[in-house]
Structures are given as structure tokens and as C-alpha cells.
Design a protein around this motif. Structure first.
Motif, mmCIF file in Angstrom:
data_model
loop_
_atom_site.group_PDB
_atom_site.id
_atom_site.type_symbol
_atom_site.label_atom_id
_atom_site.label_comp_id
_atom_site.label_asym_id
_atom_site.label_seq_id
_atom_site.Cartn_x
_atom_site.Cartn_y
_atom_site.Cartn_z
ATOM 1 N N PHE A 325 0.863 -1.182 0.000
ATOM 2 C CA PHE A 325 0.000 0.000 0.000
ATOM 3 C C PHE A 325 0.901 1.234 0.000
ATOM 4 C CE2 PHE A 325 -2.368 -3.431 1.916
ATOM 5 C CZ PHE A 325 -3.633 -3.308 1.358
ATOM 6 N N LYS A 326 0.659 2.167 -0.920
ATOM 7 C CA LYS A 326 1.532 3.326 -1.077
ATOM 8 C C LYS A 326 0.786 4.610 -0.712
ATOM 9 C CE LYS A 326 4.370 1.169 -4.653
ATOM 10 N NZ LYS A 326 4.966 1.272 -6.011
ATOM 11 N N PHE A 327 1.508 5.493 0.022
ATOM 12 C CA PHE A 327 0.969 6.783 0.442
ATOM 13 C C PHE A 327 2.019 7.862 0.143
ATOM 14 C CE2 PHE A 327 -0.633 3.431 3.168
ATOM 15 C CZ PHE A 327 -2.002 3.662 3.216
ATOM 16 N N ASP A 328 1.598 8.964 -0.436
ATOM 17 C CA ASP A 328 2.530 10.074 -0.654
ATOM 18 C C ASP A 328 3.045 10.608 0.667
ATOM 19 O OD1 ASP A 328 2.159 9.898 -3.385
ATOM 20 O OD2 ASP A 328 0.506 11.354 -3.391
ATOM 21 N N GLN A 329 2.162 10.597 1.657
ATOM 22 C CA GLN A 329 2.529 11.094 2.974
ATOM 23 C C GLN A 329 1.538 10.579 4.000
ATOM 24 O OE1 GLN A 329 3.824 15.375 3.829
ATOM 25 N NE2 GLN A 329 1.716 15.399 4.599
ATOM 26 N N LEU A 330 2.039 10.244 5.173
ATOM 27 C CA LEU A 330 1.175 9.871 6.289
ATOM 28 C C LEU A 330 1.473 10.779 7.466
ATOM 29 C CD1 LEU A 330 1.060 5.943 6.436
ATOM 30 C CD2 LEU A 330 -0.757 7.504 5.734
ATOM 31 N N THR A 331 0.417 11.302 8.091
ATOM 32 C CA THR A 331 0.546 12.118 9.295
ATOM 33 C C THR A 331 -0.454 11.639 10.330
ATOM 34 O OG1 THR A 331 -1.118 13.787 8.754
ATOM 35 C CG2 THR A 331 1.082 14.074 7.773
ATOM 36 N N ASN A 332 -0.352 12.186 11.526
ATOM 37 C CA ASN A 332 -1.263 11.779 12.596
ATOM 38 C C ASN A 332 -2.687 12.255 12.353
ATOM 39 O OD1 ASN A 332 0.411 14.260 13.294
ATOM 40 N ND2 ASN A 332 -1.390 14.558 14.592
ATOM 41 N N ASN A 333 -2.898 13.131 11.365
ATOM 42 C CA ASN A 333 -4.252 13.590 11.058
ATOM 43 C C ASN A 333 -4.954 12.713 10.032
ATOM 44 O OD1 ASN A 333 -4.178 15.910 12.756
ATOM 45 N ND2 ASN A 333 -2.904 16.971 11.237
ATOM 46 N N ALA A 334 -4.225 11.778 9.424
ATOM 47 C CA ALA A 334 -4.815 10.919 8.395
ATOM 48 C C ALA A 334 -5.572 9.767 9.039
ATOM 49 C CB ALA A 334 -3.731 10.393 7.469
ATOM 50 N N ARG A 335 -6.642 9.335 8.376
ATOM 51 C CA ARG A 335 -7.417 8.186 8.820
ATOM 52 C C ARG A 335 -7.717 7.302 7.609
ATOM 53 N NH1 ARG A 335 -5.774 9.976 12.714
ATOM 54 N NH2 ARG A 335 -6.778 10.418 14.730
ATOM 55 N N TYR A 336 -7.254 6.059 7.664
ATOM 56 C CA TYR A 336 -7.486 5.115 6.569
ATOM 57 C C TYR A 336 -7.847 3.746 7.139
ATOM 58 C CZ TYR A 336 -5.020 8.406 3.475
ATOM 59 O OH TYR A 336 -4.639 9.504 2.755
ATOM 60 N N VAL A 337 -8.564 2.998 6.345
ATOM 61 C CA VAL A 337 -8.759 1.565 6.572
ATOM 62 C C VAL A 337 -8.265 0.866 5.320
ATOM 63 C CG1 VAL A 337 -10.450 -0.277 6.786
ATOM 64 C CG2 VAL A 337 -10.688 1.762 8.195
ATOM 65 N N PHE A 338 -7.336 -0.080 5.482
ATOM 66 C CA PHE A 338 -6.768 -0.754 4.312
ATOM 67 C C PHE A 338 -6.248 -2.138 4.712
ATOM 68 C CE2 PHE A 338 -3.541 1.754 6.384
ATOM 69 C CZ PHE A 338 -2.416 0.949 6.408
ATOM 70 N N GLY A 339 -6.319 -3.048 3.763
ATOM 71 C CA GLY A 339 -5.853 -4.410 4.011
ATOM 72 C C GLY A 339 -6.295 -5.322 2.888
#
Length: 566
Positions: A325-339
Motif C-alpha cells: 500500500f503506497k501513500f505520498d505522505q502519512l501524518t497523525n491527522n490521516a485516517r485510513y482503513v486498508f488491508g
């Protein structure tokens, strides 16, 4: 048709594969078929039960002599005679048939008495076979005069029941969770298979009158925990235990070329999902979140894999499929569900390799020596306690398979199971004498590698072992790891880390030595199960850990039962 499907009258005469649940039985041990009539003994109540396997209709055929069968465990039918065991005694009793009803002619006659309690009985031609856990033997008596002919060694450690099929003896062992098939003349083990449920207590073959096909049915008896609603208590919910007993077909297939046997499998849906919910502020640019996908093995096949929440790309790393799974950027404000979600065929497997087959095996290749004999996971292989333990564990043994077995028993003798918040290194775990599955595994890996046995960590989860609970979401309580060890010329073989350590000081069952139950889900081999990369470099735990970033959600759903012959 699923195993739990009720049969209509048009199905009579051809017993379909189904779970048989005798009414009013608290424990089923010995079972025997007389045509389509099923007899079973309940040693707790003293009931000799006649069961209609098509409808579960149950009749007590010893209503006035139930005390004769208190403690009875073995049961067999030969010609017009019923045989049963209770305490140290083997009895026989004439039977009569009126249509589909069987009745007994009392009193039962004593055939023989042993010095120890007897467990199972089987009769064929002029021989009577009796199992005895205390002596560890199968006694063979002359049917005409009751004299002992010989004894055979009985594999396993539990209270075994027995049946005869042609030139084979078949034994059930509740502690081993195993059915053994032996040569009737020599007692040599031909093969063994794991059962889909715990505690198999009886077994019998049924021959279909229409097709001639034979099916092995196995009885199971155990206690099941459940939450009881007690209106007189505060709080009103309390933990209780209840008896569970039933009879279920055992399917199996022996692969003589690959030297393993498969038994009852299940089609399961498994999903692994991360919910991004950080505990602390963080910033990671150009992120790759890598999660291993289920592996393809002798006992596990992947039918389908699909993404959940976010799409992923798939890579193959060291032969292992990995979802990226690729993300340009992750911060503590992001919320995702993935798997991911996968549909798997999973089977119980038991490898049939004997120590004598490992006497003249090839040398371990230099590549495997460099990869699987080193301390690459904080195994404390250079500490005095671990090096001394590696020597003590094998003694003078030189056979690789016996060495591995001795190491397993050595670790079981010195560790007891317990869960801690974190995993300590093998030297600390060995000193403490208590360890989780990961700490058992660390000690096993260290001692094995120091003795020249290539081994590796595998895992990751076990499906809750409730195969009768189909199409319901099931969540495992913990993750789980075990090991594989390598025999040159044969390949990688599984071995559980701690579940066989059930008796303080032994003897220990061997059910998961070169064997795995259907509920093991293999998700990571030779690669980490889950990794986090930022700008192409691994993110270390001191910087931020996956456990601090996300909550994982693991779910299994059992869809249907599978026969390895189909």
C-alpha cells in the motif's frame, strides 16, 4: 450438501456425510455400525444407544441394565455378538435383530480381565484386539479361548479406541487429536491423520449399501465454555462449561510420494485490515506499507485475494506474495482503513517421515547454512545458557529428526506457557521458565540452529477452531507463530511452538510435530509479516512503530467443509 444438512426419507439407504448428534448423550466413546444402525456407548450415563444416523433419533437399548455400562469406553459388533470394555474387563453379549431394532441378551459374559483399565475393543475373525493406555499396548486375544496371542506397541499417549478394517487397525487418540492406521499383523504405523475437532474418543467405518463406499466416522467428547445468563446472579452473565459430544465423518488422503496425509479441510474467508489511528504526532513521507499475503503450501491453497479499503500492488519477495500500500505522505491527522481479504482452502496435514529415512540425507547447502543457521533475530546464540542447552538437548543423538524431537521435548520440559506484554530473548525466557509462543519459538530456533538444523519462523494467525460455526464472523484472540525445520532431501516441515506442551514433564503428544491443524493460516515465510518503509528505507521502532500507528482487525469466516479426495 453440507455436513449439517438434515436428510429426508428419500435419502434413506445412502448415509450422506453429516454430523450425527445423539439425543440425550453427554459423552460418546465407543461406536459401531451394524449396517445402517449406529450403536454408541455413553460411559457417564451407562447408556448403550441405538442411533438413527439419518435423523439422530436415539433409543436406550439397555434401560434396565445401564449400570453395566457405567465407565464403558470400547464397543464392537462381530456377527451376533456385542463386545464392550469397562474398567479392567472385556465383556461380550449376544444380540438379536428385529427389523431395525437391536436388543441384548443378558447377562453379559466376561471375556478377559487385565491388570490395568482397558479402553477400546475390536473383533475380527478369531482375534480380539484390546487397547490399554496404562501399558501402552494393543493386546491380541484368541476369540475362542481368551488366551493372549501377542501384543503390539500402541502409538500416541491418550486413551485409545480401536476398530478393524481389513488388514488394518485404526486407533483414535484424544490427546493426540489423531487417528492412527496400523498394519494389523505387525503393528507398524502406516500413516496418521489429524482430526478436525479436539478429543476424538471413538471410531467406526460405515459402508454405504448402495455405492459400497466406506466412510470413517469419529466420535468426539469434550467440555465447551459458554456464557450463561443467570438471572439470580449479579452480574447475570457467568462463565460455565457444558458437555459437547457428536459423531462426524473424517475425510483423508495419503500422498505416498510427498509423504504426507491431508484430512478434513475448510474453505475459509480471512481478512487482515489496518485502521490508521495514531497515538502521537508523526510525519512520514513517501510511505510503503507492506503486508504479507497468505502463502501457497501443501496444506493451504489461495483461491482469491482482493483489497479492502485501498488498492494495493502485489510483489513477490523471497517467494512470498506481499501486498504493498503506497501513500505520498502519512501524518497523525490521516485516517485510513486498508488491508486484504482472501479465500483459502486449508487442510490438516501430517507428514509421514520416519527417523530411519533421515540417516543418509545430503549435507545442508552453503546457502541455507548462511541463511538459517545464524543468529539473525536476537536469539542469544552466543550466551552460555543457550549454548549449554543446545548440547544438553540432543546428548549424543546424530539423527536430524531425532535431534529435532529431542530439542522440542527439552524445551517443553523447561518452559511453561504464559503471555507477557513483550517477547524476551531466549536466554531470559529459559532462565525464567515461562514463555509465550514467540519465546518458545525463540528457544527452539536457537537450540536447533546451534545443532546445525536449518529452521525459520512462520505464522501468523489461527482461525478460531469452531468448524461447525459456518458463515459467522470469528475473531482470533491473539496472533501466533510456529516454526519450520528443514530436512535436506525432503524440504520444510512444520512444528508447533508450544500447543503440544500440555502435560507437566510429559509425555507430550506429537500431533503438531511435522503436522498442522486446518485452523493454522500461513501468512509469512522468510519475510516479515508487516513492514513500514519511508523514502525506500525501513522505519525503525524507535522512530515510530506500527502498533502505535494503527489497530489491526482480523476476521475469519468458515464457509464450507472440504474433502481432500474431491
Amino acid at each position: 450438501m453440507t455436513p449439517d444438512t438434515e436428510l429426508t426419507p428419500v435419502d434413506q439407504g445412502q448415509l450422506q456425510a453429516r454430523t450425527i448428534r445423539p439425543i440425550a448423550a453427554s459423552a460418546i466413546y465407543g461406536i459401531a455400525f451394524d449396517g445402517d444402525i449406529l450403536l454408541a456407548v455413553d460411559p457417564r450415563n451407562g447408556y448403550l444407544l441405538q442411533i438413527d444416523p439419518f435423523t439422530n433419533n436415539t433409543t436406550i437399548i439397555n434401560p434396565h441394565n445401564w449400570d453395566d455400562f457405567i465407565g464403558a469406553t470400547g464397543l464392537a459388533i462381530a456377527d451376533d455378538t456385542l463386545w464392550f470394555t469397562t474398567r479392567e474387563n472385556v465383556y461380550f453379549c449376544p444380540i438379536s435383530r428385529q427389523g431395525t431394532t437391536i436388543s441384548l441378551t443378558y447377562p453379559a459374559q466376561l471375556f478377559t480381565r487385565l491388570n490395568y483399565p482397558v479402553n477400546g475393543v475390536a473383533v475380527q475373525e478369531g482375534a480380539v484386539y484390546v487397547t490399554c493406555q496404562k501399558s501402552g499396548d494393543i493386546y491380541i486375544f484368541n476369540r475362542e479361548n481368551g488366551k493372549e496371542i501377542t501384543r503390539l506397541y500402541a502409538p500416541g499417549i491418550g486413551t485409545q479406541n480401536i476398530t478393524v478394517k481389513g488388514e488394518q487397525l485404526w486407533l483414535s487418540d484424544p490427546l493426540e487429536q489423531t487417528i492412527f492406521c496400523l498394519d494389523r499383523a505387525t503393528g507398524k504405523e502406516i500413516f496418521s491423520v489429524l482430526t478436525p475437532f479436539e478429543s476424538p474418543t471413538g471410531l467406526a467405518f460405515h459402508r454405504c449399501q448402495k455405492t459400497g463406499k466406506e466412510t470413517l466416522y469419529v466420535a468426539y467428547t469434550y467440555s465447551e465454555p459458554y456464557i450463561r445468563d443467570n438471572p439470580n446472579a449479579e452480574p447475570n452473565y457467568e462463565l460455565q462449561y457444558r458437555d459437547r459430544t457428536f459423531i462426524h465423518p473424517l475425510y483423508f488422503r495419503l500422498d505416498t510420494e510427498k509423504k504426507y496425509a491431508l484430512s478434513n479441510g475448510y474453505l475459509i474467508e480471512v481478512s487482515y485490515v489496518e485502521e490508521l489511528e495514531p497515538l502521537d504526532p508523526f510525519l512520514l513521507p513517501n510511505v510503503e506499507w507492506r503486508i504479507a499475503l497468505p502463502a501457497e503450501t501443501d496444506r493451504q491453497k489461495v483461491r482469491k485475494v482482493e483489497a479492502i479499503g485501498l488498492p494495493f500492488t502485489e510483489e513477490v519477495q523471497e517467494g512470498q506474495r506481499v501486498a504493498v500500500f503506497k501513500f505520498d505522505q502519512l501524518t497523525n491527522n490521516a485516517r485510513y482503513v486498508f488491508g486484504w481479504k482472501a479465500i483459502l482452502e486449508v487442510w490438516s496435514i501430517k507428514y509421514q517421515i520416519k527417523p530411519r529415512e533421515c540417516e543418509n540425507i545430503p549435507e545442508l547447502s552453503p546457502e541455507y547454512q548462511a541463511r538459517y543457521l545464524i543468529d539473525n533475530d536476537d536469539l542469544a546464540m552466543d550466551t552460555e545458557i543457550i549454548r549449554r542447552a543446545a548440547e544438553e538437548a540432543i546428548g549424543r543423538e546424530t539423527n536430524l529428526l531425532r535431534k529435532m524431537y529431542s530439542i522440542r521435548n527439552y524445551v517443553y520440559d523447561r518452559l511453561s506457557y504464559g503471555i507477557k506484554p513483550h517477547i524476551d530473548s531466549p536466554d531470559i525466557a529459559l532462565k525464567r521458565g515461562v514463555g509465550s509462543c514467540g519465546e518458545y519459538l525463540g528457544v527452539l530456533l536457537a537450540l536447533s540452529r546451534l545443532n546445525g538444523i536449518a529452521c525459520r519462523t512462520v505464522g501468523r494467525y489461527k482461525c478460531p477452531a469452531h468448524p461447525l460455526m459456518k458463515n459467522l464472523p470469528l475473531q482470533p484472540d491473539y496472533n501466533h507463530v510456529w516454526m519450520e525445520f528443514y530436512i535436506p532431501g525432503f524440504g520444510w516441515l512444520p512444528m508447533e511452538s508450544n500447543p503440544d506442551d500440555i502435560n507437566e514433564g510429559g509425555p507430550y503428544p506429537t500431533r503438531f510435530f511435522m503436522g498442522l491443524a486446518w485452523y493454522h493460516a500461513e501468512m509469512a515465510k522468510d519475510v516479515p509479516f508487516e513492514r513500514l518503509l519511508s523514502n525506500g528505507s525501513p522505519v525503525n521502532k524507535e522512530q515510530v512503530s506500527i502498533g502505535e500507528l494503527a489497530i489491526n482487525h482480523v476476521q475469519f469466516t468458515i464457509l464450507e467443509e472440504l474433502d481432500p479426495n474431491q
